[in-house]
Design an enzyme around this catalytic site. Structure first.
Site, PDB file in Angstrom:
ATOM      1  N   SER A  19      25.665 -42.183  -7.820  1.00 50.93           N
ATOM      2  CA  SER A  19      26.176 -42.193  -9.189  1.00 50.93           C
ATOM      3  C   SER A  19      27.527 -42.878  -9.178  1.00 50.93           C
ATOM      4  O   SER A  19      28.221 -42.869  -8.155  1.00 50.93           O
ATOM      5  CB  SER A  19      26.342 -40.753  -9.696  1.00 50.93           C
ATOM      6  OG  SER A  19      27.148 -40.716 -10.850  1.00 50.93           O
ATOM      7  N   TYR A  32      30.521 -32.694  -7.421  1.00 55.39           N
ATOM      8  CA  TYR A  32      29.507 -33.703  -7.751  1.00 55.39           C
ATOM      9  C   TYR A  32      29.926 -35.067  -7.207  1.00 55.39           C
ATOM     10  O   TYR A  32      29.144 -35.767  -6.567  1.00 55.39           O
ATOM     11  CB  TYR A  32      29.312 -33.762  -9.264  1.00 55.39           C
ATOM     12  CG  TYR A  32      28.286 -34.771  -9.707  1.00 55.39           C
ATOM     13  CD1 TYR A  32      26.931 -34.519  -9.547  1.00 55.39           C
ATOM     14  CD2 TYR A  32      28.666 -35.979 -10.292  1.00 55.39           C
ATOM     15  CE1 TYR A  32      25.977 -35.439  -9.961  1.00 55.39           C
ATOM     16  CE2 TYR A  32      27.717 -36.896 -10.705  1.00 55.39           C
ATOM     17  CZ  TYR A  32      26.382 -36.622 -10.530  1.00 55.39           C
ATOM     18  OH  TYR A  32      25.444 -37.540 -10.940  1.00 55.39           O
ATOM     19  N   LYS A  36      28.031 -37.427  -4.296  1.00 54.20           N
ATOM     20  CA  LYS A  36      27.593 -38.803  -4.521  1.00 54.20           C
ATOM     21  C   LYS A  36      28.344 -39.763  -3.597  1.00 54.20           C
ATOM     22  O   LYS A  36      27.789 -40.757  -3.137  1.00 54.20           O
ATOM     23  CB  LYS A  36      27.775 -39.197  -5.986  1.00 54.20           C
ATOM     24  CG  LYS A  36      26.973 -38.323  -6.940  1.00 54.20           C
ATOM     25  CD  LYS A  36      25.525 -38.220  -6.524  1.00 54.20           C
ATOM     26  CE  LYS A  36      24.761 -37.223  -7.349  1.00 54.20           C
ATOM     27  NZ  LYS A  36      23.368 -37.085  -6.924  1.00 54.20           N
ATOM     28  N   THR A  67      18.234 -40.745 -19.880  1.00 53.10           N
ATOM     29  CA  THR A  67      17.154 -39.936 -19.322  1.00 53.10           C
ATOM     30  C   THR A  67      16.954 -38.707 -20.209  1.00 53.10           C
ATOM     31  O   THR A  67      17.700 -38.514 -21.164  1.00 53.10           O
ATOM     32  CB  THR A  67      17.521 -39.490 -17.888  1.00 53.10           C
ATOM     33  OG1 THR A  67      18.702 -38.680 -17.966  1.00 53.10           O
ATOM     34  CG2 THR A  67      17.757 -40.682 -16.980  1.00 53.10           C
TER      35      THR A  67
END
Length: 168
Positions: A19, A32, A36, A67
């Protein structure tokens, strides 16, 4: 063990997905972003380790992709996020990620690369926040905003000494 499919001993391609948070994690995204970043960081060593047996390793680094996560999001949120993208001013499409994956598989000379697929976005420290809702007809904020205001008050009262304590 797979037999090589070309004269150079090629046996396959690994494609990881990370990401843009790997490079530009936002406030509150430390874990997070680190996860990544770990995917981005392992691309080179994996490519080196597996090169002797003819396996390539690349990573796709997507930005904001439309998404199911975004289903049900208000239009003003989608518009605010899309406005951050340089060009085109929209969220990415899942099929565009698939197109990059196909290119990475078909191009034998693509190895050890982290390919950003993000429309040129560079994430800011905070997400853009849509305007706060107007108070209801009774002059009250919607329930979620009331709780947020209460949490901010609680934090302020914990970090600032009480007047009675200061006077003593």
């Amino acid at each position: 063990k797979n037999e090589p499919y070309n004269e150079f001993g090629g046996r396959g391609c690994i494609i990881n997905t990370a990401s843009v948070a790997a490079y530009e994690g936002q406030i509150g995204q430390a874990a997070y972003s680190a996860s990544k970043g770990g995917i981005v960081g392992m691309t080179l060593p994996i490519a080196r380790d597996l090169s002797t047996i003819g396996i390539r390793c690349n990573t796709i680094v997507p930005g904001l992709i439309h998404t199911p996560l975004f289903q049900g999001a208000p239009d003003n949120v989608i518009e605010a996020l899309s406005a951050q993208v340089l060009y085109p001013k929209r969220l990415g499409k899942p099929e565009e990620i698939a197109h990059v994956a196909i290119m990475l598989i078909e191009n034998e000379y693509m190895n050890c690369e982290c390919v950003r697929m993000d429309g040129g976005i560079r994430m800011q420290p905070r997400c853009p926040v849509p305007p706060r809702p107007e108070p209801t007809s009774r002059g009250r904020l919607p329930l979620a905003d009331h709780h947020r205001s209460r949490q901010q008050h609680d934090v302020q009262s914990q970090t600032q000494p009480h007047r009675a304590a200061v006077a003593a």
